[in-house]
Design a protein around this motif. Structure first.
Motif, mmCIF file in Angstrom:
data_model
loop_
_atom_site.group_PDB
_atom_site.id
_atom_site.type_symbol
_atom_site.label_atom_id
_atom_site.label_comp_id
_atom_site.label_asym_id
_atom_site.label_seq_id
_atom_site.Cartn_x
_atom_site.Cartn_y
_atom_site.Cartn_z
ATOM 1 N N THR A 43 -5.143 -53.477 -4.468
ATOM 2 C CA THR A 43 -3.769 -53.390 -4.966
ATOM 3 C C THR A 43 -3.262 -51.953 -4.861
ATOM 4 O O THR A 43 -2.126 -51.715 -4.434
ATOM 5 N N ASP A 44 -4.097 -51.002 -5.235
ATOM 6 C CA ASP A 44 -3.717 -49.594 -5.151
ATOM 7 C C ASP A 44 -3.441 -49.190 -3.702
ATOM 8 O O ASP A 44 -2.438 -48.518 -3.417
ATOM 9 N N ALA A 45 -4.304 -49.615 -2.789
ATOM 10 C CA ALA A 45 -4.097 -49.286 -1.373
ATOM 11 C C ALA A 45 -2.780 -49.869 -0.875
ATOM 12 O O ALA A 45 -2.009 -49.201 -0.180
ATOM 13 N N TRP A 46 -2.511 -51.120 -1.236
ATOM 14 C CA TRP A 46 -1.281 -51.784 -0.813
ATOM 15 C C TRP A 46 -0.048 -51.024 -1.300
ATOM 16 O O TRP A 46 0.856 -50.712 -0.538
ATOM 17 N N PHE A 47 -0.022 -50.721 -2.585
ATOM 18 C CA PHE A 47 1.158 -50.056 -3.142
ATOM 19 C C PHE A 47 1.261 -48.601 -2.698
ATOM 20 O O PHE A 47 2.365 -48.091 -2.539
ATOM 21 N N ASP A 48 0.132 -47.933 -2.481
ATOM 22 C CA ASP A 48 0.195 -46.561 -1.957
ATOM 23 C C ASP A 48 0.876 -46.540 -0.599
ATOM 24 O O ASP A 48 1.753 -45.710 -0.347
ATOM 25 N N VAL A 49 0.459 -47.446 0.277
ATOM 26 C CA VAL A 49 0.994 -47.454 1.637
ATOM 27 C C VAL A 49 2.446 -47.930 1.652
ATOM 28 O O VAL A 49 3.295 -47.347 2.329
ATOM 29 N N THR A 50 2.751 -48.980 0.911
ATOM 30 C CA THR A 50 4.113 -49.520 0.965
ATOM 31 C C THR A 50 5.128 -48.673 0.205
ATOM 32 O O THR A 50 6.316 -48.723 0.506
ATOM 33 N N ALA A 51 4.678 -47.882 -0.770
ATOM 34 C CA ALA A 51 5.617 -47.072 -1.552
ATOM 35 C C ALA A 51 5.753 -45.651 -1.021
ATOM 36 O O ALA A 51 6.604 -44.905 -1.488
ATOM 37 N N ALA A 52 4.927 -45.272 -0.051
ATOM 38 C CA ALA A 52 4.959 -43.899 0.463
ATOM 39 C C ALA A 52 6.173 -43.685 1.361
ATOM 40 O O ALA A 52 6.584 -44.578 2.102
ATOM 41 N N THR A 53 6.704 -42.490 1.272
ATOM 42 C CA THR A 53 7.815 -42.136 2.157
ATOM 43 C C THR A 53 7.247 -41.792 3.536
ATOM 44 O O THR A 53 6.120 -41.292 3.641
ATOM 45 N N PRO A 54 8.001 -42.065 4.597
ATOM 46 C CA PRO A 54 7.503 -41.771 5.945
ATOM 47 C C PRO A 54 7.172 -40.290 6.108
ATOM 48 O O PRO A 54 7.810 -39.420 5.516
ATOM 49 N N GLY A 55 6.150 -40.012 6.882
ATOM 50 C CA GLY A 55 5.745 -38.629 7.120
ATOM 51 C C GLY A 55 4.386 -38.350 6.522
ATOM 52 O O GLY A 55 3.469 -39.169 6.586
ATOM 53 N N GLY A 56 4.263 -37.184 5.894
ATOM 54 C CA GLY A 56 2.978 -36.748 5.340
ATOM 55 C C GLY A 56 2.462 -37.642 4.221
ATOM 56 O O GLY A 56 1.270 -37.915 4.130
ATOM 57 N N ALA A 57 3.346 -38.091 3.352
ATOM 58 C CA ALA A 57 2.924 -38.946 2.235
ATOM 59 C C ALA A 57 2.361 -40.272 2.749
ATOM 60 O O ALA A 57 1.349 -40.773 2.230
ATOM 61 N N LEU A 58 2.981 -40.837 3.759
ATOM 62 C CA LEU A 58 2.488 -42.089 4.338
ATOM 63 C C LEU A 58 1.140 -41.881 5.018
ATOM 64 O O LEU A 58 0.231 -42.708 4.885
ATOM 65 N N ALA A 59 0.995 -40.750 5.726
ATOM 66 C CA ALA A 59 -0.281 -40.460 6.392
ATOM 67 C C ALA A 59 -1.407 -40.321 5.367
ATOM 68 O O ALA A 59 -2.508 -40.853 5.564
ATOM 69 N N ILE A 60 -1.156 -39.624 4.282
ATOM 70 C CA ILE A 60 -2.165 -39.459 3.232
ATOM 71 C C ILE A 60 -2.513 -40.812 2.611
ATOM 72 O O ILE A 60 -3.683 -41.115 2.361
ATOM 73 N N ALA A 61 -1.506 -41.652 2.366
ATOM 74 C CA ALA A 61 -1.743 -42.971 1.775
ATOM 75 C C ALA A 61 -2.606 -43.830 2.697
ATOM 76 O O ALA A 61 -3.525 -44.526 2.233
#
Length: 189
Positions: free
Chosen positions: A133-151
């Motif tokens: 669940t955490d992985a799902w929400f981290d990836v789907t809630a991340a803004t494009p760019g560095g935050a998405l890459a980290i997620a």
């Protein structure tokens, strides 16, 4: 009777001998008090009549499956009716709460494993579900760019692999549970 003979085989494999209720039969096969009941007294779950206020496993399973199917229209409704963008004043609290639950589930799994307690299957299952669940929400809630890459890196390198380890642990312990020990029996009293 089959379950009882399987149980006696598990006991022999894990502790290498006879338990107090077991005896050696004439063919060298071990028997126990449960096997002495005979097949006429053996009752299967499906043969147990429903009592008022109780449910058979089959009916309960059907009820859970029906509830899951009923949720599909609700999820579709939510996907169309919720706003596309939302601001939440409790955003940080939600993430801290989720990560705290993950930590608690992993810690409890470790404690149960240290004691060779089969209840670790419950906490490991919870940990796997929370991590996914955490992985799902981290990836789907991340803004494009560095935050998405980290997620994505966190999901692929940490959260999903740990969830897989928890799931494999649960599946192995379901097939071959820890043998009962004196400490586990004393703790349950």
């Amino acid at each position: 009777m089959l379950a009882a003979s399987g149980l006696s085989g598990i006991v022999r494999r894990h502790i290498g001998g006879l338990s107090p209720g077991m005896k050696q039969g004439p063919e060298g096969r071990t028997t126990n008090k449960i096997e002495a009941l005979g097949s006429a007294d053996h009752v299967r779950w499906s043969a147990v009549p429903d009592r008022p206020g109780t449910r058979s496993p089959r009916r309960l399973g059907r009820a859970f499956a029906t509830a899951g199917l009923i949720m599909i229209p609700w999820v579709l409704y939510l996907s169309m009716s919720l706003p596309k963008k939302a601001m939440d004043s409790h955003w940080a609290l939600a993430w801290v709460g989720l990560d705290s639950c993950e930590a608690l589930a992993l810690f409890a799994t470790g404690r149960f494993l240290k004691r060779a307690d089969n209840r670790c299957t419950l906490t490991a299952t919870a940990a796997a579900a929370l991590l996914l669940t955490d992985a799902w929400f981290d990836v789907t809630a991340a803004t494009p760019g560095g935050a998405l890459a980290i997620a994505i890196v966190m999901a692929v390198c940490a959260e999903i692999p740990i969830a897989i380890v928890c799931t494999v642990l649960v599946l192995r312990l379901i097939r071959r549970p820890f043998p009962p020990s004196e400490t586990n029996e004393q703790e349950s009293l």
